[in-house]
Write a protein that holds these residues in place. Structure first.
Motif, mmCIF file in Angstrom:
data_model
loop_
_atom_site.group_PDB
_atom_site.id
_atom_site.type_symbol
_atom_site.label_atom_id
_atom_site.label_comp_id
_atom_site.label_asym_id
_atom_site.label_seq_id
_atom_site.Cartn_x
_atom_site.Cartn_y
_atom_site.Cartn_z
ATOM 1 N N UNK A 1 0.857 -1.188 0.000
ATOM 2 C CA UNK A 1 0.000 0.000 0.000
ATOM 3 C C UNK A 1 0.893 1.237 0.000
ATOM 4 N N UNK A 2 1.205 1.690 -1.163
ATOM 5 C CA UNK A 2 2.059 2.867 -1.303
ATOM 6 C C UNK A 2 1.187 4.099 -1.215
ATOM 7 N N UNK A 3 1.641 5.097 -0.394
ATOM 8 C CA UNK A 3 0.876 6.329 -0.204
ATOM 9 C C UNK A 3 0.793 7.075 -1.519
ATOM 10 N N UNK A 4 -0.374 7.388 -1.971
ATOM 11 C CA UNK A 4 -0.555 8.137 -3.203
ATOM 12 C C UNK A 4 -0.628 7.277 -4.430
ATOM 13 N N UNK A 5 -0.651 5.919 -4.290
ATOM 14 C CA UNK A 5 -0.729 5.033 -5.449
ATOM 15 C C UNK A 5 -2.154 5.074 -5.996
ATOM 16 N N UNK B 1 -6.777 3.131 -5.710
ATOM 17 C CA UNK B 1 -7.847 4.023 -5.274
ATOM 18 C C UNK B 1 -9.044 3.881 -6.200
ATOM 19 N N UNK B 2 -10.185 3.983 -5.607
ATOM 20 C CA UNK B 2 -11.376 3.964 -6.440
ATOM 21 C C UNK B 2 -11.698 5.375 -6.894
ATOM 22 N N UNK B 3 -12.715 5.501 -7.687
ATOM 23 C CA UNK B 3 -13.058 6.796 -8.290
ATOM 24 C C UNK B 3 -13.497 7.809 -7.223
ATOM 25 N N UNK B 4 -14.210 7.354 -6.213
ATOM 26 C CA UNK B 4 -14.688 8.263 -5.157
ATOM 27 C C UNK B 4 -13.524 8.871 -4.380
ATOM 28 N N UNK B 5 -12.504 8.056 -4.086
ATOM 29 C CA UNK B 5 -11.345 8.562 -3.352
ATOM 30 C C UNK B 5 -10.577 9.574 -4.176
ATOM 31 N N UNK B 6 -10.429 9.294 -5.479
ATOM 32 C CA UNK B 6 -9.712 10.255 -6.331
ATOM 33 C C UNK B 6 -10.485 11.577 -6.445
ATOM 34 N N UNK B 7 -11.810 11.506 -6.529
ATOM 35 C CA UNK B 7 -12.603 12.738 -6.602
ATOM 36 C C UNK B 7 -12.488 13.545 -5.310
ATOM 37 N N UNK B 8 -12.440 12.839 -4.177
ATOM 38 C CA UNK B 8 -12.311 13.537 -2.903
ATOM 39 C C UNK B 8 -10.974 14.240 -2.776
ATOM 40 N N UNK C 1 -10.993 17.341 -4.824
ATOM 41 C CA UNK C 1 -11.771 18.392 -4.196
ATOM 42 C C UNK C 1 -11.006 19.067 -3.057
ATOM 43 N N UNK C 2 -10.283 18.256 -2.271
ATOM 44 C CA UNK C 2 -9.570 18.804 -1.114
ATOM 45 C C UNK C 2 -8.297 19.519 -1.528
ATOM 46 N N UNK C 3 -7.476 18.872 -2.397
ATOM 47 C CA UNK C 3 -6.170 19.425 -2.734
ATOM 48 C C UNK C 3 -6.219 20.277 -3.992
ATOM 49 N N UNK D 1 -7.032 20.474 -8.340
ATOM 50 C CA UNK D 1 -6.273 20.033 -9.503
ATOM 51 C C UNK D 1 -6.129 18.534 -9.554
ATOM 52 N N UNK D 2 -5.035 18.091 -10.146
ATOM 53 C CA UNK D 2 -4.752 16.669 -10.301
ATOM 54 C C UNK D 2 -4.074 16.159 -9.045
ATOM 55 N N UNK D 3 -4.797 15.359 -8.266
ATOM 56 C CA UNK D 3 -4.226 14.860 -7.014
ATOM 57 C C UNK D 3 -3.096 13.885 -7.269
ATOM 58 N N UNK D 4 -3.150 13.106 -8.360
ATOM 59 C CA UNK D 4 -2.089 12.144 -8.663
ATOM 60 C C UNK D 4 -0.772 12.850 -8.885
ATOM 61 N N UNK D 5 -0.832 13.985 -9.560
ATOM 62 C CA UNK D 5 0.414 14.722 -9.809
ATOM 63 C C UNK D 5 0.985 15.259 -8.500
ATOM 64 N N UNK D 6 0.099 15.669 -7.585
ATOM 65 C CA UNK D 6 0.567 16.164 -6.298
ATOM 66 C C UNK D 6 1.261 15.068 -5.507
ATOM 67 N N UNK D 7 0.679 13.862 -5.512
ATOM 68 C CA UNK D 7 1.292 12.761 -4.773
ATOM 69 C C UNK D 7 2.641 12.363 -5.378
ATOM 70 N N UNK D 8 2.764 12.454 -6.678
ATOM 71 C CA UNK D 8 4.029 12.083 -7.321
ATOM 72 C C UNK D 8 5.139 13.052 -6.953
ATOM 73 N N UNK D 9 4.763 14.350 -6.752
ATOM 74 C CA UNK D 9 5.784 15.352 -6.436
ATOM 75 C C UNK D 9 6.110 15.403 -4.954
ATOM 76 N N UNK D 10 5.186 14.984 -4.126
ATOM 77 C CA UNK D 10 5.372 15.118 -2.679
ATOM 78 C C UNK D 10 6.537 14.263 -2.209
ATOM 79 N N UNK D 11 7.399 14.850 -1.387
ATOM 80 C CA UNK D 11 8.500 14.105 -0.805
ATOM 81 C C UNK D 11 9.753 14.079 -1.648
ATOM 82 N N UNK D 12 9.764 14.765 -2.824
ATOM 83 C CA UNK D 12 10.949 14.735 -3.686
ATOM 84 C C UNK D 12 11.607 16.103 -3.763
ATOM 85 N N UNK D 13 11.438 16.914 -2.689
ATOM 86 C CA UNK D 13 12.026 18.244 -2.751
ATOM 87 C C UNK D 13 13.523 18.220 -2.503
ATOM 88 N N UNK D 14 14.039 17.221 -1.790
ATOM 89 C CA UNK D 14 15.457 17.173 -1.502
ATOM 90 C C UNK D 14 16.230 16.764 -2.743
#
Length: 584
Positions: A17-21, A25-32, A35-37, A39-52
């Motif tokens: 269970x990789x965080x942001x995979x 995720x089902x469609x409802x989770x991706x829509x949520x 809504x919260x973050x 834009x494209x939540x998948x793109x946000x998860x891919x970028x998160x944690x790679x600032x170093x």
């Protein structure tokens, strides 16, 4: 290589269970997430944690170095639990740098223009003054100081002046539309100062003088301020500025410098002080707390009440009911934590304001007085002086509630008052003779006769001990100066005899700075007057025929004389604001 050492190898980390995979995720989770973050939540998860950067990272996100097969899965899972988020790293773009350089150039050109304008208006101003005026006009703060913080977004902000009607008045020309955020702020400040000019006390004296000189130059006047006028003005203005920058000595300065006007008294009526709980009988005592804006009332309805005085609501704090004693007199102890209440009884009560407890004193040992209703507490708080029978002034200790001494007069005593330090006590009797005792020595140190000596009823001493007032049954109040303290003078002449009231004087009080004296009588309606002490004249503009005083039974000034409270026979306490004094 030793045989027992496991061979190092690289394996892929494949947690279940990789965080942001997004595949798990089902469609409802991706829509949520969208809504919260946003834009494209998948793109946000891919970028998160790679600032170093790669150099700062201790491991590869895709490959993990392990020693054996058992540790492989554990270490891979642990690396998915936490990640470092340092936020986006902002790098100024070329366009932003160019905009910043343009702003700097504009500021520089504006500085040059301001400097030339200042030199044109007043060539005699010093270079320091010019620099100060430049900073004032550039930043718009009015004090010539650099702002503590600046919003960098203001330099890139563009504001349209024609989009809203309320901003159209900020235009300098009819065709003007877009301005920068910095210019928009300056114009708002200028517009605000047009509607609400900067008060005199908020302007630095040097800037105020420069503005005056520029105004004189614009008007074309050849006259200049003299050096003496400038020095005097700067001195007064500097005092004002220093007073507003500090919290020390403001009230003392005002009390020392301001004099009460002689003819007209500035006074307004506020809501009744006890409007939240009126008394059901005549108000026998009105007194303000010595250290706060709390007022006490007491009456023959056996109830003592405390109110928080603000002039608007005057909330009731608490009340105390004494079942077996109508209250004829009550008073705060100088510490403000205790109240002494008396009536026509052989005993008296002491109420603790903080704890709410009531202590009953069974009387004074060795005395058989049937009534202890008249008393006075010393300003030092150590003594209570009760007016006994046969000319006795009975001193008891406030701490022990025990008898200390008796001070004997030749006639029945009607009133007493204390010196500011509690060292001396004065008493007046029915024969008109005033006695002065040294409390520590228990001895009479001086006696003098009241002028006229027609049955004196009350005596009061001002807080600065400059004035001594004696009221009589005829309504005349004699006001004396410090001459009464001379031991060789037995028949002093009063400074003035006030005959404004025609019935028996029942109360005389001075305000805190001894510029006001109030006198009242409860034998006739509206018998109350305020006296201007330096001139010994009664204020003619108040009270008027329409002032609803009724029968005045008690009154008091607040600690700083901002309020005047007057109790009457209807159970009301009228509250007035003395505008000459601060309310606090």
């Amino acid at each position: 290589m030793p045989a027992n050492k496991p061979q190092r190898k690289k394996v892929k980390s494949t947690p279940k269970n990789v965080l942001g995979d997004s595949s798990q995720k089902d469609e409802t989770e991706r829509d949520l997430e969208a809504l919260v973050f946003g834009g494209d939540a998948d793109d946000m998860w891919n970028k998160a944690g790679h600032e170093l950067s790669d150099e700062e990272a201790d491991f590869d996100q895709d490959e993990v170095e392990v020693y054996d097969e058992n540790d492989n899965q554990k270490e891979a899972d642990d690396q998915q639990l936490f990640y470092f988020d340092s936020g986006p790293i902002a790098t100024p773009s070329d366009q932003a740098k160019e905009d910043e350089e343009e702003v700097d150039e504009e500021d520089a050109s504006e500085d040059e223009q301001i400097e030339s304008d200042v030199e044109t208006e007043d060539t005699e101003e010093s270079e320091d003054e010019v620099d100060r005026l430049k900073r004032v006009q550039v930043d718009g703060y009015g004090y010539g100081r650099k702002p503590a913080w600046e919003d960098q977004d203001d330099f890139s902000l563009q504001v349209s002046l024609v989009d809203a009607n309320r901003t159209k008045k900020l235009r300098e020309t009819e065709d003007e539309d877009i301005i920068s955020g910095v210019e928009y702020e300056q114009r708002l400040r200028r517009q605000f100062e047009k509607v609400n000019p900067v008060p005199t006390w908020a302007t630095i004296p040097s800037l105020r003088q420069a503005k005056k000189r520029r105004s004189k130059a614009v008007e074309g006047s050849d006259s200049e301020y003299s050096d003496e006028e400038e020095e005097h003005s700067d001195f007064e203005e500097d005092d004002d500025v220093h007073m507003m920058r500090s919290t020390h000595g403001i009230l003392d300065k005002r009390r020392a410098s301001r004099k009460l006007p002689q003819k007209d008294l500035s006074i307004i009526r506020l809501r009744n002080a006890n409007q939240m709980n009126y008394s059901q009988s005549v108000i026998s005592t009105v007194q303000f707390h010595p250290n706060s804006q709390v007022m006490m009332t007491a009456g023959l309805d056996k109830t003592l009440r405390l109110f928080q005085i603000d002039g608007k609501v005057n909330h009731k704090i608490q009340s105390v009911y004494f079942q077996d004693m109508p209250i004829h007199r009550s008073a705060f102890h100088p510490d403000g934590d205790h109240i002494v209440a008396t009536g026509r009884r052989k005993y008296f009560y002491i109420y603790d304001v903080q704890s709410g407890s009531v202590d009953k004193s069974s009387g004074i040992w060795g005395r058989e007085d049937r009534s202890l209703e008249q008393f006075s507490i010393s300003p030092c708080g150590n003594y209570i002086a009760f007016l006994g029978r046969d000319g006795y002034i009975i001193l008891i200790s406030f701490k022990t509630k025990q008898w200390i001494a008796n001070l004997k007069m030749n006639s029945s005593v009607h009133s007493v008052d204390w010196s500011a330090d509690g060292k001396y006590i004065w008493g007046v009797g029915i024969d008109g003779e005033v006695y002065q005792w040294d409390v520590a020595q228990r001895a009479c140190v001086h006696r003098w006769m009241d002028d006229g000596a027609f049955k004196p009823s009350v005596m009061a001493v001002s807080h600065n001990e400059d004035y001594y007032a004696v009221g009589s049954k005829s309504g005349v109040v004699n006001v004396y100066g410090r001459d009464v303290l001379r031991t060789d003078l037995f028949n002093p002449t009063p400074l003035k005899a006030l005959g404004n009231l025609t019935t028996r004087i029942n109360e005389i009080k001075f305000n805190h700075d001894s510029q006001l004296m109030g006198i009242s009588s409860n034998r006739k309606k509206d018998q109350f007057r305020l006296v201007h002490l330096p001139s010994l004249t009664v204020f003619s503009n108040w009270p008027t025929a329409a002032t609803p005083l009724s029968y005045v039974s008690s009154f008091d000034f607040s600690p700083r004389s901002g309020y005047l409270a007057i109790g009457n026979d209807k159970g009301r306490v009228l509250l007035y604001r003395l505008n000459h004094y601060p309310s606090a």
